[in-house]
Scaffold this motif. Structure first.
Motif, PDB file in Angstrom:
ATOM      1  N   ILE A  54       0.879  -1.171   0.000  1.00  0.00           N
ATOM      2  CA  ILE A  54       0.000   0.000   0.000  1.00  0.00           C
ATOM      3  C   ILE A  54       0.913   1.216   0.000  1.00  0.00           C
ATOM      4  O   ILE A  54       1.785   1.332   0.866  1.00  0.00           O
ATOM      5  N   SER A  55       0.729   2.093  -0.973  1.00  0.00           N
ATOM      6  CA  SER A  55       1.604   3.256  -1.082  1.00  0.00           C
ATOM      7  C   SER A  55       0.797   4.539  -0.959  1.00  0.00           C
ATOM      8  O   SER A  55      -0.162   4.744  -1.704  1.00  0.00           O
ATOM      9  N   LEU A  56       1.160   5.369  -0.004  1.00  0.00           N
ATOM     10  CA  LEU A  56       0.422   6.604   0.296  1.00  0.00           C
ATOM     11  C   LEU A  56       1.415   7.769   0.381  1.00  0.00           C
ATOM     12  O   LEU A  56       1.705   8.277   1.467  1.00  0.00           O
ATOM     13  N   PRO A  57       1.949   8.205  -0.775  1.00  0.00           N
ATOM     14  CA  PRO A  57       3.038   9.190  -0.750  1.00  0.00           C
ATOM     15  C   PRO A  57       2.650  10.557  -0.192  1.00  0.00           C
ATOM     16  O   PRO A  57       3.512  11.305   0.266  1.00  0.00           O
ATOM     17  N   HIS A  58       1.331  10.873  -0.185  1.00  0.00           N
ATOM     18  CA  HIS A  58       0.908  12.193   0.289  1.00  0.00           C
ATOM     19  C   HIS A  58       0.176  12.121   1.617  1.00  0.00           C
ATOM     20  O   HIS A  58      -0.556  13.040   1.982  1.00  0.00           O
ATOM     21  N   ALA A  59       0.366  11.021   2.353  1.00  0.00           N
ATOM     22  CA  ALA A  59      -0.363  10.843   3.616  1.00  0.00           C
ATOM     23  C   ALA A  59       0.594  10.637   4.781  1.00  0.00           C
ATOM     24  O   ALA A  59       1.752  10.242   4.606  1.00  0.00           O
ATOM     25  N   ALA A  60       0.075  10.926   5.976  1.00  0.00           N
ATOM     26  CA  ALA A  60       0.791  10.642   7.225  1.00  0.00           C
ATOM     27  C   ALA A  60       0.183   9.393   7.846  1.00  0.00           C
ATOM     28  O   ALA A  60      -1.029   9.334   8.070  1.00  0.00           O
ATOM     29  N   LEU A  61       1.020   8.414   8.111  1.00  0.00           N
ATOM     30  CA  LEU A  61       0.569   7.173   8.740  1.00  0.00           C
ATOM     31  C   LEU A  61       0.792   7.297  10.241  1.00  0.00           C
ATOM     32  O   LEU A  61       1.912   7.551  10.696  1.00  0.00           O
ATOM     33  N   VAL A  62      -0.284   7.136  11.012  1.00  0.00           N
ATOM     34  CA  VAL A  62      -0.208   7.308  12.470  1.00  0.00           C
ATOM     35  C   VAL A  62      -0.866   6.096  13.143  1.00  0.00           C
ATOM     36  O   VAL A  62      -1.602   5.352  12.507  1.00  0.00           O
ATOM     37  N   PRO A  63      -0.611   5.910  14.435  1.00  0.00           N
ATOM     38  CA  PRO A  63      -1.340   4.851  15.143  1.00  0.00           C
ATOM     39  C   PRO A  63      -2.838   5.122  15.041  1.00  0.00           C
ATOM     40  O   PRO A  63      -3.267   6.277  14.969  1.00  0.00           O
ATOM     41  N   GLY A  64      -3.658   4.087  15.046  1.00  0.00           N
ATOM     42  CA  GLY A  64      -5.110   4.281  14.997  1.00  0.00           C
ATOM     43  C   GLY A  64      -5.566   5.223  16.089  1.00  0.00           C
ATOM     44  O   GLY A  64      -5.076   5.177  17.216  1.00  0.00           O
ATOM     45  N   LEU A  65      -6.504   6.103  15.750  1.00  0.00           N
ATOM     46  CA  LEU A  65      -6.996   7.065  16.734  1.00  0.00           C
ATOM     47  C   LEU A  65      -7.909   6.358  17.731  1.00  0.00           C
ATOM     48  O   LEU A  65      -8.644   5.440  17.379  1.00  0.00           O
ATOM     49  N   VAL A  66      -7.828   6.802  18.979  1.00  0.00           N
ATOM     50  CA  VAL A  66      -8.593   6.170  20.059  1.00  0.00           C
ATOM     51  C   VAL A  66      -9.609   7.181  20.586  1.00  0.00           C
ATOM     52  O   VAL A  66      -9.237   8.266  21.026  1.00  0.00           O
ATOM     53  N   ASN A  67     -10.878   6.820  20.501  1.00  0.00           N
ATOM     54  CA  ASN A  67     -11.956   7.640  21.059  1.00  0.00           C
ATOM     55  C   ASN A  67     -12.384   6.973  22.361  1.00  0.00           C
ATOM     56  O   ASN A  67     -13.091   5.965  22.345  1.00  0.00           O
ATOM     57  N   VAL A  68     -11.939   7.516  23.475  1.00  0.00           N
ATOM     58  CA  VAL A  68     -12.133   6.803  24.740  1.00  0.00           C
ATOM     59  C   VAL A  68     -13.551   6.905  25.296  1.00  0.00           C
ATOM     60  O   VAL A  68     -13.919   6.155  26.193  1.00  0.00           O
ATOM     61  N   HIS A  69     -14.342   7.851  24.765  1.00  0.00           N
ATOM     62  CA  HIS A  69     -15.714   7.929  25.286  1.00  0.00           C
ATOM     63  C   HIS A  69     -16.738   8.296  24.220  1.00  0.00           C
ATOM     64  O   HIS A  69     -16.743   9.417  23.710  1.00  0.00           O
ATOM     65  N   ALA A  70     -17.612   7.348  23.909  1.00  0.00           N
ATOM     66  CA  ALA A  70     -18.712   7.580  22.968  1.00  0.00           C
ATOM     67  C   ALA A  70     -19.944   6.832  23.463  1.00  0.00           C
ATOM     68  O   ALA A  70     -19.844   5.945  24.317  1.00  0.00           O
ATOM     69  N   HIS A  71     -21.110   7.227  22.930  1.00  0.00           N
ATOM     70  CA  HIS A  71     -22.373   6.531  23.219  1.00  0.00           C
ATOM     71  C   HIS A  71     -22.951   6.099  21.872  1.00  0.00           C
ATOM     72  O   HIS A  71     -23.844   6.776  21.335  1.00  0.00           O
ATOM     73  N   PRO A  72     -22.461   4.992  21.311  1.00  0.00           N
ATOM     74  CA  PRO A  72     -22.884   4.613  19.954  1.00  0.00           C
ATOM     75  C   PRO A  72     -24.398   4.475  19.794  1.00  0.00           C
ATOM     76  O   PRO A  72     -24.947   4.836  18.753  1.00  0.00           O
ATOM     77  N   GLU A  73     -25.089   3.998  20.811  1.00  0.00           N
ATOM     78  CA  GLU A  73     -26.531   3.757  20.677  1.00  0.00           C
ATOM     79  C   GLU A  73     -27.335   5.053  20.575  1.00  0.00           C
ATOM     80  O   GLU A  73     -28.539   5.013  20.305  1.00  0.00           O
TER      81      GLU A  73
END
Ligand SMILES: [Zn+2]
Length: 451
Positions: A54-73
């Motif tokens: 996978i090649s993404l020359p114009h992107a920044a690869l970072v650790p997955g973002l963590v959303n520590v608090h949500a109410h999906p329902e």
């Protein structure tokens, strides 16, 4: 059958930001069996031959973002409770959600949240819910999560029944959840949970090693009730025949007395936290979910984020529900966190872009108790990552890649989201979720939800 995650892939990007080490220009990450094998300059990281590239020359690869608090329902209530006071907001969500129970709506909302999350580069969600929908939706989507099942009982007379329901629900959810979804428990908040229920929850969590999340020190009304037995929350309980007396010097001290402050407890909000509160939190090993946008939108104020970080408290960023935010964008939480702290303190130097990126990733993983598995791009960590395009006019030029990611980019700039080596989202395409089907379902359900 060898799963996608078990295969090998090499992701090359214009920038790789491991968070645990400085940014790498023209970097690459090599993944096998869902685990990061190698991180470094692209010229030094493979390919070794059999990987998918996978090649993404114009992107920044970072650790997955963590959303520590949500109410999906609650996703179908986005925009349905606007410009009202917090007590009115709580009354509104009780009317929409609790007085109109609809399991199909809850599941659609949780699936919709999963769509939003993977499109915004979020790989791990800390979810509080009462329906069980998020545990199902995250498992279907391939998202990582800690799903805290809610429990309520403002009246000591309701504790035994609430605990019995909670124990049954946790057993059911553990069966429904896949290996990436952990089940925890959430005594909702001091104005919906009596001391006796907090104590029962603390004992049960300790016995079974369960993570806890609880809303605390969010509003003036909550403090008035806990500290003085006064205010609109206290009056509401009295009108139901429930006795309300002063309980503790502060809401956080109440949790300390009830045994809730412990490792793997997540304190949601902690806006109204004094020095003694923060000392107690720091000593306990508990973490904080900082939700700056939701706190500002509801007029609760600005949590003492930099003081918490200075005290060594693990902190992650949360969106809270889209019924109070209305976005699910961790990058926006990071930027807003820094804007509010700088506006409030008059300092233009605190919370650097690197520190904000750390909060979005490693900090969130630590707050959820997952830092040994995810949160940074390092060999041995599970391959949760996202790529953020820096090709748009609003992100160019890139003089400082960390500032470009947290201050110029938005969640909508994400072009790749991967959890444990499995691609969930790539260039506008969802790999695990059926968006057209969800959109059809949404048409009728949205109108009914806000009715
Ligand atoms: Zn919340």
């Amino acid at each position: 059958v060898t799963s996608v995650a078990a295969g090998a892939v090499r992701v090359r990007a214009g920038w790789v930001l491991p968070v645990s080490s400085p940014p790498i220009r023209n970097g690459a990450v090599r993944i096998r069996g869902g685990v990061i094998q190698e991180v470094g300059p692209a010229s030094e990281v493979g390919p070794v031959g059999d990987e998918r590239q996978i090649s993404l020359p114009h992107a920044a690869l970072v650790p997955g973002l963590v959303n520590v608090h949500a109410h999906p329902e609650l996703a179908l209530f986005r925009g349905a409770l606007e410009d009202i006071s917090f007590p009115e907001w709580i009354s509104g969500i009780i009317r929409l959600r609790w007085q109109n129970p609809d399991p199909a709506r809850d599941l659609l909302a949780a699936r919709w949240t999963a769509v939003e999350a993977v499109r915004a580069g979020i790989t791990t969600v800390g979810a509080t819910e009462a329906s069980g929908a998020a545990a199902v939706a995250f498992t279907e989507a391939g998202l990582r999560g800690v799903v805290y099942h809610e429990v309520f009982a403002p009246d000591p007379a309701g504790v035994a029944e609430a605990m019995a329901d909670l124990e049954a629900a946790v057993e059911r959810l553990r069966d429904a959840a896949g290996p990436l979804v952990e089940i925890g428990i959430s005594p909702h908040a001091p104005y919906t949970v009596c001391d006796a229920l907090y104590r029962e929850v603390a004992a049960w969590a300790a016995l079974h090693d369960l993570p806890i999340a609880t809303h605390v020190a969010e509003s003036a009304e909550e403090s008035a009730m806990v500290e003085r037995g006064e205010g609109s929350f206290a009056e509401r309980l009295r009108s139901r025949g429930i006795d309300v007396a002063p309980r503790a010097p502060t809401p956080i001290r109440l949790l300390e007395r009830c045994g809730i402050l412990r490792p793997r407890t997540l304190l949601i909000h902690a806006v109204r936290a004094d020095a003694d509160d923060l000392a107690a939190v720091a000593a306990s090993g508990a973490a904080v979910a900082h939700c700056p946008v939701a706190n500002a939108r509801l007029g609760h104020g600005i949590a003492p984020l930099t003081t918490m970080l200075d005290a060594g408290i693990p902190v992650g960023l949360g969106t809270d529900s889209v019924a109070s935010n209305n976005r699910l964008d961790v990058l926006e939480e990071a930027r807003t966190a820094s804007l509010l702290q700088r506006a409030a303190t008059g300092s233009a130097t605190l919370l650097t872009a690197a520190e904000l990126l750390d909060l979005c990733t490693r900090g969130g993983a630590e707050a959820l108790g997952l830092a040994d598995r995810v949160g940074t791009l390092e060999p041995g960590k599970e391959a949760d990552l996202c790529a953020i395009s820096l090709a748009g006019p609003h992100t160019r030029p890139v003089h400082d890649v960390e500032a470009a990611v947290v201050h110029s980019a938005r969640g909508s700039d994400v072009v790749l989201t991967m959890v444990a080596g499995r691609t969930l989202y790539r260039d506008g395409e969802l790999e695990t979720l059926d968006l057209p089907a969800l959109e059809r379902e949404m048409e009728g359900a949205a109108a009914a939800a806000a009715g």
